[in-house]
Motif scaffolding. Structure first.
Motif, short mmCIF file in Angstrom:
data_model
loop_
_atom_site.label_atom_id
_atom_site.label_comp_id
_atom_site.label_asym_id
_atom_site.label_seq_id
_atom_site.Cartn_x
_atom_site.Cartn_y
_atom_site.Cartn_z
N UNK A 159 18.41 48.85 10.44
CA UNK A 159 16.61 48.85 10.31
C UNK A 159 16.17 48.34 9.24
N UNK A 160 16.13 48.58 8.20
CA UNK A 160 15.26 48.91 6.75
C UNK A 160 15.74 46.85 6.47
N UNK A 161 14.44 46.49 6.04
CA UNK A 161 13.87 45.40 5.49
C UNK A 161 14.37 43.89 6.80
N UNK A 162 14.16 44.27 8.12
CA UNK A 162 14.91 43.65 8.85
C UNK A 162 14.25 42.58 9.21
N UNK A 163 12.68 42.56 8.58
CA UNK A 163 12.32 41.63 8.92
C UNK A 163 11.22 40.90 7.53
N UNK B 81 3.39 32.47 6.20
CA UNK B 81 4.14 31.96 6.57
C UNK B 81 5.23 32.66 7.27
N UNK B 82 5.68 34.39 6.74
CA UNK B 82 6.64 34.62 6.85
C UNK B 82 6.86 35.08 8.57
N UNK B 83 5.16 35.27 9.28
CA UNK B 83 4.83 35.58 10.75
C UNK B 83 5.22 34.54 11.37
N UNK B 84 4.71 33.02 11.13
CA UNK B 84 5.12 31.45 11.58
C UNK B 84 6.68 31.58 12.00
N UNK B 85 7.90 31.81 10.75
CA UNK B 85 9.08 31.87 10.95
C UNK B 85 9.49 32.78 12.12
#
Length: 221
Positions: free
Chosen positions: A26-30, A40-44
């Motif tokens: 799970x580490x770094x999943x998002x 921008x990351x939240x939008x993706x």
């Protein structure tokens, strides 16, 4: 926190989470795959969640998102709650084998927002829009049939499908522009390969000049 032999309280080193919910899987999943702002990351992330929901028009549980798509549980539940609050997703309560399930279903507003995000990011991730295959996903088919069911006249139907056709024409134009750019680059590479094939020896300095000339010419077009 734990205790050592002196019975003093100790804490794990910073940056090294403990517990199964912080496993390597799970580490770094998002984490974003490239440099981008937090917004921008939240939008993706929102786009991908909405896309999954659109492909499951009958609804999907938070557990399914976690297990089938490898979303961290706390993260995906927070995202889903935000989408419900913004009216992009609705909740339907269902019962299977005596167990209550909470199904998350994308709304028409959510479908429209997903399309907006898809178009917004098309230039940066062209595979998301311009090069998609010309068939409907399950979610798109479901929403199309639902929209047709809401039509009340021939005029409404014509207006609706004209709008769909207009979007396709816009995408066709974008695809044509990309094809022309790719064809131009291919021709440049053909010339570069011919230059190398005719050369008696490998002249790195000359090759660098050829590439620089190619770059400058391409940027002027």
């Amino acid at each position: 926190m734990y205790k050592d032999k002196t019975n003093k309280k100790r804490y794990p080193p910073r940056g090294k989470p403990t517990g199964s919910h912080h496993s390597e899987g799970h580490r770094g999943m998002f984490k974003p795959l490239m440099s981008m702002s937090k917004e921008s990351f939240k939008e993706m992330r929102t786009y991908f969640v909405l896309k999954i929901l659109s492909d499951n028009p009958d609804g999907i549980t938070g557990y399914q998102l976690q297990e089938d798509y490898h979303f961290p549980r706390t993260n995906v539940l927070r995202v889903l709650d935000d989408l419900v609050e913004q009216k992009y997703v609705k909740i339907k309560k269902d019962e299977v084998d005596g167990r209550a399930n909470k199904l998350f279903i994308i709304t028409d507003t959510g479908m429209n927002y997903m399309d907006e995000l898809k178009e917004k990011w098309a230039d940066r991730f062209s595979m998301m829009s311009d090069t998609t295959m010309p068939y409907f996903s399950r979610g798109e088919k479901h929403m199309l049939l639902k929209r047709i069911d809401q039509l009340t006249s021939i005029e409404d139907a014509i207006d609706y499908f004209r709008g769909k056709r207009s979007k396709i024409k816009t995408k066709q134009s974008a695809i044509q522009e990309r094809l022309e750019i790719l064809e131009n680059r291919k021709e440049r590479l053909d010339d570069l390969i011919k230059f190398l094939e005719k050369s008696d020896k490998f002249d790195k300095a000359e090759l660098i000049e050829q590439v620089k000339d190619w770059w400058e010419t391409t940027n002027k077009e």
